[in-house]
Design an enzyme around this catalytic site. Structure first.
Site, PDB file in Angstrom:
ATOM      1  N   ARG A 231       0.836  -1.223   0.000  1.00  0.00           N
ATOM      2  CA  ARG A 231       0.000   0.000   0.000  1.00  0.00           C
ATOM      3  C   ARG A 231       0.862   1.261   0.000  1.00  0.00           C
ATOM      4  NH1 ARG A 231      -2.515  -1.097   5.643  1.00  0.00           N
ATOM      5  NH2 ARG A 231      -0.296  -1.555   5.883  1.00  0.00           N
TER       6      ARG A 231
ATOM      7  N   ARG B  81      13.362  30.520   5.432  1.00  0.00           N
ATOM      8  CA  ARG B  81      12.886  30.916   6.764  1.00  0.00           C
ATOM      9  C   ARG B  81      14.059  30.769   7.732  1.00  0.00           C
ATOM     10  NH1 ARG B  81       6.910  30.207   7.363  1.00  0.00           N
ATOM     11  NH2 ARG B  81       6.043  29.644   5.302  1.00  0.00           N
TER      12      ARG B  81
ATOM     13  N   HIS C  41      18.487  28.217  13.603  1.00  0.00           N
ATOM     14  CA  HIS C  41      17.875  27.269  12.663  1.00  0.00           C
ATOM     15  C   HIS C  41      17.233  28.003  11.505  1.00  0.00           C
ATOM     16  CE1 HIS C  41      14.441  24.601  11.335  1.00  0.00           C
ATOM     17  NE2 HIS C  41      15.527  23.959  10.981  1.00  0.00           N
TER      18      HIS C  41
ATOM     19  N   GLU D  32       6.833   5.709  12.476  1.00  0.00           N
ATOM     20  CA  GLU D  32       6.642   6.451  13.712  1.00  0.00           C
ATOM     21  C   GLU D  32       7.605   7.643  13.631  1.00  0.00           C
ATOM     22  OE1 GLU D  32       7.545   3.971  17.029  1.00  0.00           O
ATOM     23  OE2 GLU D  32       5.782   2.670  16.788  1.00  0.00           O
TER      24      GLU D  32
ATOM     25  N   TYR E  53       7.875  20.383  12.725  1.00  0.00           N
ATOM     26  CA  TYR E  53       8.917  20.216  13.731  1.00  0.00           C
ATOM     27  C   TYR E  53       8.359  20.344  15.146  1.00  0.00           C
ATOM     28  CZ  TYR E  53       9.095  25.303  12.886  1.00  0.00           C
ATOM     29  OH  TYR E  53       8.784  26.620  12.692  1.00  0.00           O
TER      30      TYR E  53
ATOM     31  N   LYS F  82      14.751  21.562  18.686  1.00  0.00           N
ATOM     32  CA  LYS F  82      13.777  21.302  17.609  1.00  0.00           C
ATOM     33  C   LYS F  82      14.124  19.997  16.909  1.00  0.00           C
ATOM     34  CE  LYS F  82      13.397  26.243  16.805  1.00  0.00           C
ATOM     35  NZ  LYS F  82      13.964  27.353  16.022  1.00  0.00           N
TER      36      LYS F  82
ATOM     37  N   LYS G  52      10.498  40.331   8.489  1.00  0.00           N
ATOM     38  CA  LYS G  52      11.294  40.130   9.724  1.00  0.00           C
ATOM     39  C   LYS G  52      12.682  39.620   9.376  1.00  0.00           C
ATOM     40  CE  LYS G  52      10.846  36.311  12.259  1.00  0.00           C
ATOM     41  NZ  LYS G  52      10.347  35.273  13.187  1.00  0.00           N
ATOM     42  N   ASP G  53      12.773  38.661   8.488  1.00  0.00           N
ATOM     43  CA  ASP G  53      14.074  38.078   8.150  1.00  0.00           C
ATOM     44  C   ASP G  53      14.927  39.049   7.340  1.00  0.00           C
ATOM     45  OD1 ASP G  53      12.919  34.612   7.904  1.00  0.00           O
ATOM     46  OD2 ASP G  53      13.422  35.901   9.611  1.00  0.00           O
TER      47      ASP G  53
ATOM     48  N   HIS H 224      16.679  31.533  12.809  1.00  0.00           N
ATOM     49  CA  HIS H 224      15.853  31.888  13.969  1.00  0.00           C
ATOM     50  C   HIS H 224      16.300  31.166  15.240  1.00  0.00           C
ATOM     51  CE1 HIS H 224      12.414  32.742  10.903  1.00  0.00           C
ATOM     52  NE2 HIS H 224      13.356  33.681  10.882  1.00  0.00           N
TER      53      HIS H 224
ATOM     54  N   GLN I 259       5.429  21.413  21.801  1.00  0.00           N
ATOM     55  CA  GLN I 259       4.704  22.109  20.727  1.00  0.00           C
ATOM     56  C   GLN I 259       5.123  21.545  19.390  1.00  0.00           C
ATOM     57  OE1 GLN I 259       4.422  26.478  20.923  1.00  0.00           O
ATOM     58  NE2 GLN I 259       4.963  26.571  18.740  1.00  0.00           N
ATOM     59  N   ASP I 260       4.113  21.292  18.527  1.00  0.00           N
ATOM     60  CA  ASP I 260       4.365  20.855  17.151  1.00  0.00           C
ATOM     61  C   ASP I 260       4.088  22.034  16.226  1.00  0.00           C
ATOM     62  OD1 ASP I 260       3.215  17.343  17.106  1.00  0.00           O
ATOM     63  OD2 ASP I 260       5.061  18.304  17.793  1.00  0.00           O
ATOM     64  N   ASN I 261       4.987  22.254  15.274  1.00  0.00           N
ATOM     65  CA  ASN I 261       4.785  23.315  14.272  1.00  0.00           C
ATOM     66  C   ASN I 261       4.699  22.706  12.890  1.00  0.00           C
ATOM     67  OD1 ASN I 261       4.964  25.244  16.275  1.00  0.00           O
ATOM     68  ND2 ASN I 261       7.160  25.576  15.987  1.00  0.00           N
TER      69      ASN I 261
HETATM   70  C1  LIG Z   1       7.320  30.270  15.170  1.00  0.00           C
HETATM   71  C2  LIG Z   1       5.886  30.591  15.492  1.00  0.00           C
HETATM   72  C3  LIG Z   1       5.195  31.567  14.812  1.00  0.00           C
HETATM   73  N1  LIG Z   1       3.892  31.831  15.131  1.00  0.00           N
HETATM   74  C4  LIG Z   1       3.196  32.855  14.355  1.00  0.00           C
HETATM   75  C5  LIG Z   1       3.851  34.224  14.404  1.00  0.00           C
HETATM   76  C6  LIG Z   1       3.575  34.788  13.039  1.00  0.00           C
HETATM   77  O1  LIG Z   1       2.330  35.469  13.041  1.00  0.00           O
HETATM   78  C7  LIG Z   1       3.446  33.573  12.121  1.00  0.00           C
HETATM   79  C8  LIG Z   1       4.685  33.322  11.288  1.00  0.00           C
HETATM   80  O2  LIG Z   1       5.787  33.332  12.175  1.00  0.00           O
HETATM   81  P1  LIG Z   1       7.267  33.376  11.598  1.00  0.00           P
HETATM   82  O3  LIG Z   1       7.322  34.359  10.456  1.00  0.00           O
HETATM   83  O4  LIG Z   1       8.218  33.554  12.749  1.00  0.00           O
HETATM   84  O5  LIG Z   1       7.409  31.900  10.998  1.00  0.00           O
HETATM   85  P2  LIG Z   1       8.745  31.282  10.395  1.00  0.00           P
HETATM   86  O6  LIG Z   1       9.483  32.291   9.582  1.00  0.00           O
HETATM   87  O7  LIG Z   1       8.349  30.004   9.776  1.00  0.00           O
HETATM   88  O8  LIG Z   1       9.625  31.007  11.689  1.00  0.00           O
HETATM   89  C9  LIG Z   1      10.014  29.711  12.073  1.00  0.00           C
HETATM   90  O9  LIG Z   1      10.975  29.307  11.161  1.00  0.00           O
HETATM   91  C10 LIG Z   1      12.203  28.796  11.587  1.00  0.00           C
HETATM   92  C11 LIG Z   1      12.683  27.804  10.556  1.00  0.00           C
HETATM   93  C12 LIG Z   1      12.249  28.250  12.954  1.00  0.00           C
HETATM   94  O10 LIG Z   1      13.084  27.407  13.284  1.00  0.00           O
HETATM   95  C13 LIG Z   1      11.342  28.792  13.968  1.00  0.00           C
HETATM   96  O11 LIG Z   1      10.590  27.738  14.543  1.00  0.00           O
HETATM   97  C14 LIG Z   1      10.410  29.815  13.522  1.00  0.00           C
HETATM   98  O12 LIG Z   1      11.058  31.046  13.771  1.00  0.00           O
HETATM   99  O13 LIG Z   1       3.216  32.458  12.990  1.00  0.00           O
HETATM  100  C15 LIG Z   1       3.226  31.155  16.135  1.00  0.00           C
HETATM  101  O14 LIG Z   1       2.047  31.424  16.406  1.00  0.00           O
HETATM  102  N2  LIG Z   1       3.908  30.181  16.835  1.00  0.00           N
HETATM  103  C16 LIG Z   1       5.209  29.872  16.550  1.00  0.00           C
HETATM  104  O15 LIG Z   1       5.776  28.970  17.210  1.00  0.00           O
END
Ligand SMILES: Cc1cn([C@H]2C[C@H](O)[C@@H](COP(=O)(O)OP(=O)(O)O[C@H]3O[C@H](C)C(=O)[C@H](O)[C@H]3O)O2)c(=O)[nH]c1=O
Length: 186
Positions: free
Chosen positions: A23, A59, A119, A28, A132, A72, A166-167, A62, A46-48
């Site tokens: 299939r 991205r 990261h 895991e 992650y 992470k 931001k970046d 950070h 927390q899972d993202n």
């Molecule tokens: C990281 C995070 C963000 N947010 C909200 C805040 C912003 O409104 C939106 C996007 O956030 P951000 O632009 O910081 O997302 P990324 O650029 O993907 O940031 C992440 O990307 C790199 C690769 C990382 O390792 C970090 O986990 C994290 O900084 O999600 C949340 O609500 N919870 C969270 O844990």
């Protein structure tokens, strides 16, 4: 689960076993007992999950500063990314050095990024999904960035990446005061 070391002693690549059959496959993606057996006793809270539409989306770099620093465990569940970690622990023998690894839905590899490391990733395909696990909750006041192109990282990517505001505005690594100290659990 296969565990591979990288050029940075505390940065590991984990590849859980995939059980294939007619299939498809089952894996895991994380198992607390298996991690403990490997001496990786991390309490994820927390899972993202992020989606990036365009190849070349970057991205990073950070971190969350102490006392809300995060370990992470990163994987790519759709497409492929070049995942990068930079040692930002002041006093570390590998301070400022980075490692990159391709994570993809196909290879199932995961990068374990300890506290004290910056990261980031750049997407190698369109429609990338990255998932992650983190060992601390999101804390905006502890959330920080360093410019992607200022830490000597080889992104394996030519041209201008797609970046968030931001970046784009992040400080250069050389101008940045790391909040992490080698040997201290951040
Ligand atoms: C990281 C995070 C963000 N947010 C909200 C805040 C912003 O409104 C939106 C996007 O956030 P951000 O632009 O910081 O997302 P990324 O650029 O993907 O940031 C992440 O990307 C790199 C690769 C990382 O390792 C970090 O986990 C994290 O900084 O999600 C949340 O609500 N919870 C969270 O844990």
């Amino acid at each position: 689960m296969q565990i591979e070391k990288t050029d940075l002693p505390d940065l590991l690549i984990l590849t859980p076993r995939r059980f294939g059959d007619s299939r498809g496959w089952f894996v895991e993606t994380w198992n607390a007992a298996r991690m403990r057996e490997a001496g990786l006793d991390l309490a994820f809270v927390q899972d993202n999950h992020s989606f990036s539409a365009q190849k070349g989306t970057l991205r990073g770099l950070h971190y969350q500063s102490p006392p809300r620093a995060q370990d992470k465990l990163v994987r790519c569940s759709r497409g492929a990314i070049w995942d990068v970690a930079v040692d930002a622990r002041r006093g570390s023998p590998t301070y400022g050095r980075s490692v990159g690894v391709e994570l993809s839905a196909e290879n199932g590899r995961q990068l374990l990024v300890p506290k004290g490391f910056l990261h980031g990733f750049v997407t190698l395909t369109d429609d990338c999904e990255v998932q992650y696990k983190c060992t601390d909750l999101y804390s905006p006041q502890h959330d920080g960035s360093v410019r992607w192109d200022s830490a000597g990282v080889n992104w394996g990517f030519a041209g201008d990446p797609v970046l968030s505001e931001k970046d784009l505005a992040a400080p250069a690594f050389a101008d940045w005061q790391s909040p992490f100290t080698y040997g201290e659990t951040a």
